[in-house]
Each structure stands twice: as structure tokens, then as C-alpha cells.
Scaffold this motif. Structure first.
Motif, PDB file in Angstrom:
ATOM      1  N   PRO A  92       0.827  -1.213   0.000  1.00 48.90           N
ATOM      2  CA  PRO A  92       0.000   0.000   0.000  1.00 48.90           C
ATOM      3  C   PRO A  92       0.857   1.257   0.000  1.00 48.90           C
ATOM      4  N   ALA A  93       0.659   2.106  -0.974  1.00 49.54           N
ATOM      5  CA  ALA A  93       1.436   3.347  -1.048  1.00 49.54           C
ATOM      6  C   ALA A  93       1.242   4.188   0.204  1.00 49.54           C
ATOM      7  N   GLU A  94       0.023   4.208   0.720  1.00 47.35           N
ATOM      8  CA  GLU A  94      -0.271   5.038   1.894  1.00 47.35           C
ATOM      9  C   GLU A  94       0.526   4.573   3.110  1.00 47.35           C
ATOM     10  N   GLY A  95       0.701   3.249   3.257  1.00 45.61           N
ATOM     11  CA  GLY A  95       1.461   2.726   4.378  1.00 45.61           C
ATOM     12  C   GLY A  95       2.929   3.095   4.305  1.00 45.61           C
ATOM     13  N   VAL A  96       3.502   3.018   3.101  1.00 46.27           N
ATOM     14  CA  VAL A  96       4.918   3.370   2.935  1.00 46.27           C
ATOM     15  C   VAL A  96       5.139   4.855   3.229  1.00 46.27           C
ATOM     16  N   LEU A  97       4.289   5.719   2.693  1.00 48.23           N
ATOM     17  CA  LEU A  97       4.427   7.153   2.920  1.00 48.23           C
ATOM     18  C   LEU A  97       4.224   7.510   4.388  1.00 48.23           C
ATOM     19  N   LEU A 121      10.672  -0.825   0.353  1.00 49.81           N
ATOM     20  CA  LEU A 121       9.258  -0.963  -0.012  1.00 49.81           C
ATOM     21  C   LEU A 121       8.835   0.119  -0.995  1.00 49.81           C
ATOM     22  N   GLY A 122       9.338   1.329  -0.791  1.00 50.13           N
ATOM     23  CA  GLY A 122       9.004   2.400  -1.726  1.00 50.13           C
ATOM     24  C   GLY A 122       9.522   2.108  -3.126  1.00 50.13           C
ATOM     25  N   THR A 123      10.763   1.597  -3.203  1.00 54.17           N
ATOM     26  CA  THR A 123      11.331   1.245  -4.502  1.00 54.17           C
ATOM     27  C   THR A 123      10.539   0.108  -5.147  1.00 54.17           C
ATOM     28  N   ALA A 124      10.165  -0.873  -4.323  1.00 54.32           N
ATOM     29  CA  ALA A 124       9.386  -2.005  -4.838  1.00 54.32           C
ATOM     30  C   ALA A 124       8.022  -1.537  -5.350  1.00 54.32           C
ATOM     31  N   TRP A 125       7.402  -0.603  -4.637  1.00 50.59           N
ATOM     32  CA  TRP A 125       6.087  -0.105  -5.065  1.00 50.59           C
ATOM     33  C   TRP A 125       6.188   0.583  -6.426  1.00 50.59           C
ATOM     34  N   ILE A 126       7.189   1.455  -6.569  1.00 53.02           N
ATOM     35  CA  ILE A 126       7.364   2.172  -7.840  1.00 53.02           C
ATOM     36  C   ILE A 126       7.625   1.182  -8.974  1.00 53.02           C
ATOM     37  N   THR A 127       8.461   0.180  -8.714  1.00 53.64           N
ATOM     38  CA  THR A 127       8.788  -0.807  -9.747  1.00 53.64           C
ATOM     39  C   THR A 127       7.554  -1.598 -10.156  1.00 53.64           C
ATOM     40  N   CYS A 128       6.797  -2.083  -9.168  1.00 60.08           N
ATOM     41  CA  CYS A 128       5.605  -2.889  -9.464  1.00 60.08           C
ATOM     42  C   CYS A 128       4.532  -2.052 -10.161  1.00 60.08           C
ATOM     43  N   MET A 129       4.403  -0.805  -9.770  1.00 56.15           N
ATOM     44  CA  MET A 129       3.418   0.068 -10.409  1.00 56.15           C
ATOM     45  C   MET A 129       3.816   0.337 -11.860  1.00 56.15           C
ATOM     46  N   THR A 130       5.097   0.574 -12.095  1.00 51.53           N
ATOM     47  CA  THR A 130       5.579   0.865 -13.446  1.00 51.53           C
ATOM     48  C   THR A 130       5.420  -0.339 -14.368  1.00 51.53           C
ATOM     49  N   LEU A 131       5.735  -1.531 -13.844  1.00 47.30           N
ATOM     50  CA  LEU A 131       5.683  -2.750 -14.655  1.00 47.30           C
ATOM     51  C   LEU A 131       4.310  -3.412 -14.665  1.00 47.30           C
ATOM     52  N   GLY A 132       3.400  -2.915 -13.826  1.00 42.66           N
ATOM     53  CA  GLY A 132       2.064  -3.509 -13.773  1.00 42.66           C
ATOM     54  C   GLY A 132       2.054  -4.923 -13.226  1.00 42.66           C
ATOM     55  N   VAL A 133       2.892  -5.196 -12.217  1.00 46.23           N
ATOM     56  CA  VAL A 133       2.980  -6.541 -11.647  1.00 46.23           C
ATOM     57  C   VAL A 133       1.671  -6.881 -10.926  1.00 46.23           C
ATOM     58  N   ALA A 174       1.209  -3.324  -6.431  1.00 39.77           N
ATOM     59  CA  ALA A 174       1.315  -1.943  -5.950  1.00 39.77           C
ATOM     60  C   ALA A 174      -0.072  -1.306  -5.974  1.00 39.77           C
ATOM     61  N   THR A 175      -0.512  -0.796  -4.831  1.00 39.33           N
ATOM     62  CA  THR A 175      -1.860  -0.229  -4.760  1.00 39.33           C
ATOM     63  C   THR A 175      -1.857   1.136  -4.080  1.00 39.33           C
ATOM     64  N   LYS A 176      -2.736   1.965  -4.543  1.00 33.05           N
ATOM     65  CA  LYS A 176      -3.035   3.232  -3.870  1.00 33.05           C
ATOM     66  C   LYS A 176      -4.547   3.299  -3.645  1.00 33.05           C
ATOM     67  N   GLY A 177      -5.092   2.128  -3.305  1.00 29.29           N
ATOM     68  CA  GLY A 177      -6.546   1.976  -3.189  1.00 29.29           C
ATOM     69  C   GLY A 177      -7.187   2.890  -2.177  1.00 29.29           C
ATOM     70  N   ASN A 178      -6.532   3.129  -1.045  1.00 27.94           N
ATOM     71  CA  ASN A 178      -7.134   3.992  -0.027  1.00 27.94           C
ATOM     72  C   ASN A 178      -7.236   5.436  -0.500  1.00 27.94           C
ATOM     73  N   ALA A 179      -6.219   5.901  -1.225  1.00 29.82           N
ATOM     74  CA  ALA A 179      -6.280   7.261  -1.760  1.00 29.82           C
ATOM     75  C   ALA A 179      -7.417   7.384  -2.763  1.00 29.82           C
ATOM     76  N   GLU A 180      -7.563   6.381  -3.626  1.00 31.42           N
ATOM     77  CA  GLU A 180      -8.665   6.399  -4.591  1.00 31.42           C
ATOM     78  C   GLU A 180     -10.011   6.283  -3.888  1.00 31.42           C
ATOM     79  N   PHE A 181     -10.072   5.439  -2.867  1.00 36.30           N
ATOM     80  CA  PHE A 181     -11.292   5.262  -2.078  1.00 36.30           C
ATOM     81  C   PHE A 181     -11.733   6.586  -1.455  1.00 36.30           C
ATOM     82  N   LEU A 182     -10.785   7.289  -0.851  1.00 30.43           N
ATOM     83  CA  LEU A 182     -11.105   8.565  -0.218  1.00 30.43           C
ATOM     84  C   LEU A 182     -11.437   9.633  -1.256  1.00 30.43           C
ATOM     85  N   GLY A 183     -10.741   9.605  -2.391  1.00 26.81           N
ATOM     86  CA  GLY A 183     -11.050  10.564  -3.450  1.00 26.81           C
ATOM     87  C   GLY A 183     -12.468  10.399  -3.964  1.00 26.81           C
TER      88      GLY A 183
END
Length: 615
Positions: free
Chosen positions: A117-122, A235-247, A255-264
Motif C-alpha cells: 500500500p502506497a499510503e502505508g509506505v508514505l 518498499l518504496g522502490t518495490a512499489w514504484i517498480t511494481c506500479m511501473t511494470l504492472g505486476v 502496488a496499490t493506492k486503493g485507499n487514496a482512490e477510495f477517499l477521493g
């Protein structure tokens, strides 16, 4: 006393004492922690007798040491260590669960909880960077917010299961009261109290536990700052890599940013909800028939008895679903044939309801008002306005007595005055002395018989326009009544025996297939109650419009989010159906798959146009 003897005493004391708590980080004083000055020349000297007595007396534990409840940490150091590690693991699991859990039950799977989760790493990076006091405040605030976010996801799960949509933070609070009423009416006062108490306890516990978990993990990261910093970076590097490659794992992105989208989405929902009142007010101000003289309204139906009848939860799934289609089709064909033999013709089409799963009153008011009543705010605005409904227009002509048969109403219904009905028969005024069938106060067959006895069957009466709500097909569909001889209905006492023969809702709801089977039987019962009444009591002046108010819950629709419901017009006078010949509806009680499909809010104006002077 020699130095050797004194040192041996100190060693014995230390070995028999408690270990410092791992979480405290307490350091021993320099020089071995004895707290006694040692000679610097290395010679053995005797200490004064008072010092010897002091060494024999056990000293109090350091204030910095955490003794635990009743000193259990000192007595069981290994157990204390295990509890500490276990608690930390549980805290991490809870925070990870709160960050990753979806807001829909069908999306919960193993892959959902192995994402980054991107939110957890940040958040972890922020907490490491903050000074001590702001960090503590942020940790507590984050824990509370994470708990509230998790509660909202759980509420969404319930709404998706019943209404096939998420909870609306602006407009849906009134539905919580309706939900508790449903619990009371279905499971009794005790069941309602237990359920509400359980929800409150879980709500408070979740807020407290998520807050404690975030605080504990924050303290752990600070104590191991270098390792925590490296972990956040990885974890931050792994998130960026997985998001870029669509793993993905299966179809779930790693890689998810589901909570940010949920709140948006929720922010946008709140904004739309606040603006909806202005939009609705503008729509409600437009009424094509507001200035039409009463003598030009509904001229094509003068002298007819017009019945607008809603069948609870009668949705398209009852006709289209392969598991139900054969049995439902047989009932509709049978009804079409029997009505035809009695001189009645019928036409059927589709309407799109504004709701699904529940919210019948929103569908009823949409159908009658010609406005899209999709939430409680719109319903309240409608029922406090001067917008005319179908029932109001029938009353305005002065050519009909307008009545309502609403067996689902069991308490004061002030909104009923808005619909302009001359008389309303609720569950207390139909003469029923039988049992409830789960939520349903009065079986449909008895409701129709009561309408005949109280209104339709009276001699020397004026034409009637009736709004009738058939509630036997209301969730939870267990137990349900079945058709009996109309002569045997009496005061409804016969249904005590019929209820005992029915199914147990607790057992039925353990199996979705059993739920679907009971739903189908309930729809069949409602349709038979209505068509047999027309066959038995209908005459040349009977005009029946019946429809479903909404689709059933997703347990029955098997995830189908469609909102279509069948609608049918039945009449003995051929001229009545000739006026809607250009609608393209299907002959009979069953609409064809490709029959016209309108929004439910379009029916009022099309109906009034068809049966007006120009129809």
C-alpha cells in the motif's frame, strides 16, 4: 568484609533479579551497575558496617523498568518477551489489514493482502521523519483515522450486499434507522438490541485497537530507526517498480493506492450529494401537466377502477435467471391464460428502478412523481413539495376515490398525506388476525381480499384509484405463505398453520441457493395473488398496472447490478390497451427480452399522455 566477598554478593543478587524489559532500553550504570564507589588502586579494603547492611538489603526496582501487571515481567521474562513480540506482530497484521482490506466482500481474497500500500509506505516515512511530540500526535490521529476508514469499508460491504452500492456519507444516515427497524421487525426487540450493541462494541474496539497498533509500530520503528529507514526505502522502490511494470498476482495489482482512490471517490460523492438538492429542485419545478384543467386529465380512464400495484422485489432476475426462469415463466403463462379466459388482455415492458436490493419507497415515489428519487434527501424534498403525482392527479379530477393499501406500514406515515389519498389502509386496518411472515405483516392474498371487502366490493360506490403494495416477496422470503381457497381466508387465522409449515430463515440464509429458491416462490405467490384476484373479482371496468419496485439483494441476483423490473397493464376493455399500442410492449404478463425499457421516472408522463384527450 573483603572486596571479593562483596562482589560475590552483588553477582548473586543480579542473577536472581529480573531482566530489564526489552522495550525500555534501560542501561546499566558504568562500573558494573553496583552504585558503590570502587577503590582505584585495586587493593582490598573493608567497607563500613553500614555499607555491608545496605548491600544485604534488596534495593527497589528502577523506576525506568516496566514491571508489568503485578510484576509478571520480572517473574516470567521469556513469556513477557513472547507476549511483546506477539503483540507487535498482531499490531502489524491489524494495520496491514486496515490498509488493504477491500470494501466489497467478493473482492476479499489472498492476493488482496499481499500488496504494497502506497499510503502505508508514505506514512511510515513521515512518522520516522517527525520529531518526538508531533510523531506521537500523528500516530494517534492516524490510528483513529485508519479505524474510521476500516469501519466505512465494513459499512460499504453491508450496503453492497443489500443495495449493490456503497454507503453515501451525506444521504444514507436515515437508512441506518430503517435497518434497525428491519432487525426489530424480523428478529424481535431482543435481536435488534443484541445486533446494535454488537455493532457499537465492534466500532469502539476497532478504533481503539487500530490506534494502539499504530502507536506501537511507530515506537518500534523509532527504536530501530536505521533498519526501519532501510525497509521503507526498499518498499518504496518495490512499489514504484511494481506500479511501473504492472505486476499482478492473478488480477490483483501488487502496488496499490486503493485507499487514496477510495477517499477521493468519497470526497467526490460528498460534493455531489451536497449539490444534489439544487439539481433536484430545478428538475421538480418542471411539470408538463401542472396547468392542465382537471376535466382534461386522464379522460381515457373515466369510469374505470385503476389499480397501481407494486410487487416487492419483483426484478428482472426472476424472469431471466436460468435457475428461476422456467418456474416463473410457467406462472406468468398460466396467469396470462387464465386472465385471457376471463376476458382480460395484458401488455408488458421493462422499467429501470432508481434502487436495487431495498429502498422501495424511493421506487414508488419515482414511479408516481415522474422524478428520479434516488436517495432519501430527494424523497424528503419531494414529500414536502407541491409536486403532483399520479395519485394526486387522479384525485384532482374529482372522478375517483383514491385509496392506498399499504400492509408494510406499521407506524405513523406522515408522508402518506403528500400522495393525496382519500384513505389509507395500513397493516392495522385490514382486519388481519394471523401471524407475521418474517418481515411481512399481511400475506398478499389476504391484502387483496381485504381490498375487495373494504373498497372494491362495496355497492353503489364511485370509481376507485388504488395504490396497493404487495409485501410477501419482501426480504428475507422465509417463511412465505401459499395460495389457499379464497373462501377460507376468514380473518387470517388460518395462516398460523401455514407459517408453521414454512421454512426457517436462519437455515435458509446459510445457503444462497436456498435463498434464491425461496425468493422465486415468494414472487410466484405474489403474482398468483394478484392475477387470481383479477380473475375472481375483476370486471369490464378493471384496469390493473402492476410492476416490481426493485431488484432483490445481490445474494439473489448473483452479482448482477442491473435495475430492471417488469411492468404490466391488464384491462378488460380493449380500448384501454389500444391507447398504449405504440409503446411496443409484449402481449401477456411476461415482457420479451428486447421489450422497451424506460426509466421508472418516465412512466407518469407517458401514462398521462396516453390516457389524456390526445391519447
Amino acid at each position: 568484609m573483603s572486596l571479593f566477598t562483596r562482589s560475590r554478593q552483588l553477582s548473586d543478587t543480579t542473577e536472581s533479579g529480573a531482566e530489564p524489559d526489552d522495550d525500555t532500553g534501560t542501561a546499566e550504570p558504568e562500573g558494573g551497575g553496583t552504585g558503590t564507589a570502587e577503590p582505584q588502586d585495586g587493593t582490598a579494603t573493608d567497607a563500613p558496617e553500614s555499607a555491608a547492611r545496605a548491600q544485604r538489603t534488596p534495593s527497589a526496582p528502577s523506576p525506568a523498568t516496566k514491571p508489568g501487571w503485578f510484576g509478571w515481567r520480572r517473574r516470567y521474562p521469556r513469556t513477557a518477551r513472547g507476549v511483546s513480540v506477539g503483540t507487535t506482530v498482531l499490531a502489524g497484521a491489524l494495520v496491514l489489514f486496515a490498509l488493504l482490506v477491500p470494501n466489497r466482500i467478493e473482492r476479499i481474497e489472498f492476493a488482496s493482502f499481499v500488496r504494497i500500500p502506497a499510503e502505508g509506505v508514505l506514512l511510515a516515512g513521515l512518522l520516522l521523519a517527525l520529531p518526538s511530540k508531533p510523531r506521537r500526535v500523528t500516530a494517534v490521529a492516524t490510528g483513529v483515522f485508519l479505524g474510521l476508514l476500516t469501519v466505512l469499508k465494513f459499512v460499504d460491504m453491508g450496503f453492497y450486499q443489500i443495495l449493490a452500492r456503497p454507503f453515501d456519507l451525506v444521504l444514507d444516515w436515515i437508512l441506518i434507522e430503517n435497518g434497525t427497524d428491519f432487525l426489530r421487525e424480523t428478529f424481535g426487540r431482543t435481536g435488534q438490541v443484541l445486533a446494535v450493541t454488537g455493532v457499537i462494541v465492534l466500532f469502539v474496539a476497532l478504533l481503539v485497537l487500530t490506534t494502539l497498533a499504530v502507536v506501537r509500530l511507530t515506537n518500534l520503528m523509532v527504536r530501530h530507526r536505521p533498519a526501519a529507514g532501510r525497509t521503507v526505502l526498499i518498499l518504496g522502490t518495490a512499489w514504484i517498480t511494481c506500479m511501473t511494470l504492472g505486476v499482478e498476482i492473478g488480477t490483483v495489482p501488487v502496488a496499490t493506492k486503493g485507499n487514496a482512490e477510495f477517499l477521493g471517490n468519497r470526497v467526490e460523492q460528498v460534493r455531489a450529494g451536497l449539490a444534489d438538492a439544487r439539481v433536484f429542485e430545478k428538475q421538480a419545478s418542471v411539470d408538463a401537466f401542472a396547468k392542465t384543467p382537471p376535466d382534461q386529465l386522464l379522460t381515457g380512464l373515466r369510469g374505470k377502477d385503476v389499480l397501481f400495484t407494486f410487487i416487492e422485489s419483483y426484478g428482472r432476475v426472476a424472469i431471466d435467471d436460468p435457475a428461476m426462469a422456467q418456474q416463473t415463466d410457467a406462472v406468468l403463462k398460466e396467469g396470462t391464460g387464465r386472465l385471457k379466459a376471463a376476458g382480460f388482455e395484458s401488455r408488458s415492458g421493462w422499467l429501470q428502478s432508481p434502487v436495487t436490493g431495498a429502498g422501495s419507497w424511493l421506487a414508488h415515489s419515482t414511479f408516481l412523481s415522474g422524478l428520479w428519487i434516488k436517495n432519501q434527501q430527494r424523497y424528503r424534498s419531494l414529500t414536502t413539495s407541491d409536486r403532483m403525482t399520479l395519485t394526486n392527479y387522479f384525485g384532482k379530477t374529482g372522478a375517483w376515490r383514491t385509496v392506498g393499501v399499504v400492509p408494510g406500514v406499521r407506524r405513523a406515515w406522515p408522508e402518506g398525506k403528500y400522495f393525496g389519498l382519500d384513505h389509507i389502509y395500513d397493516s392495522e386496518h385490514l382486519g388481519y388476525h394471523g401471524p407475521y411472515f418474517s418481515w411481512t405483516p399481511v400475506p398478499d392474498q389476504f391484502s387483496m381480499e381485504a381490498f375487495e371487502r373494504l373498497e372494491h366490493g362495496r355497492k353503489d360506490r364511485e370509481p376507485i384509484m388504488a395504490e396497493i403494495i404487495l409485501a410477501s416477496s419482501h426480504n428475507p422470503w422465509s417463511p412465505i405463505a401459499h395460495m389457499i381457497d379464497w373462501e377460507d381466508l376468514g380473518d387470517g387465522s388460518v395462516f398460523h398453520r401455514i407459517k408453521k409449515e414454512g421454512t426457517n430463515p436462519t437455515e435458509v440464509w446459510k445457503d444462497p441457493e436456498k435463498v434464491r429458491a425461496e425468493y422465486r416462490k415468494a414472487i410466484e405467490y405474489s403474482i398468483r395473488s394478484l392475477t387470481e384476484w383479477v380473475e375472481r373479482y375483476g370486471d369490464d371496468d378493471t384496469v390493473l398496472v402492476f410492476l416490481g419496485d426493485h431488484q432483490p439483494v445481490p445474494t439473489v441476483t448473483a452479482g448482477d447490478t442491473g435495475k430492471d423490473v417488469p411492468v404490466t397493464i391488464v384491462a378488460h376493455d380493449k380500448k384501454v390497451l389500444d391507447r398504449v399500442a405504440d409503446w411496443g410492449w409484449t402481449d401477456g404478463l411476461k415482457p420479451a427480452e428486447n421489450a422497451p425499457r424506460w426509466g421508472m421516472d418516465k412512466f407518469r408522463d407517458r401514462f398521462m399522455t396516453a390516457y389524456g384527450p390526445q391519447g
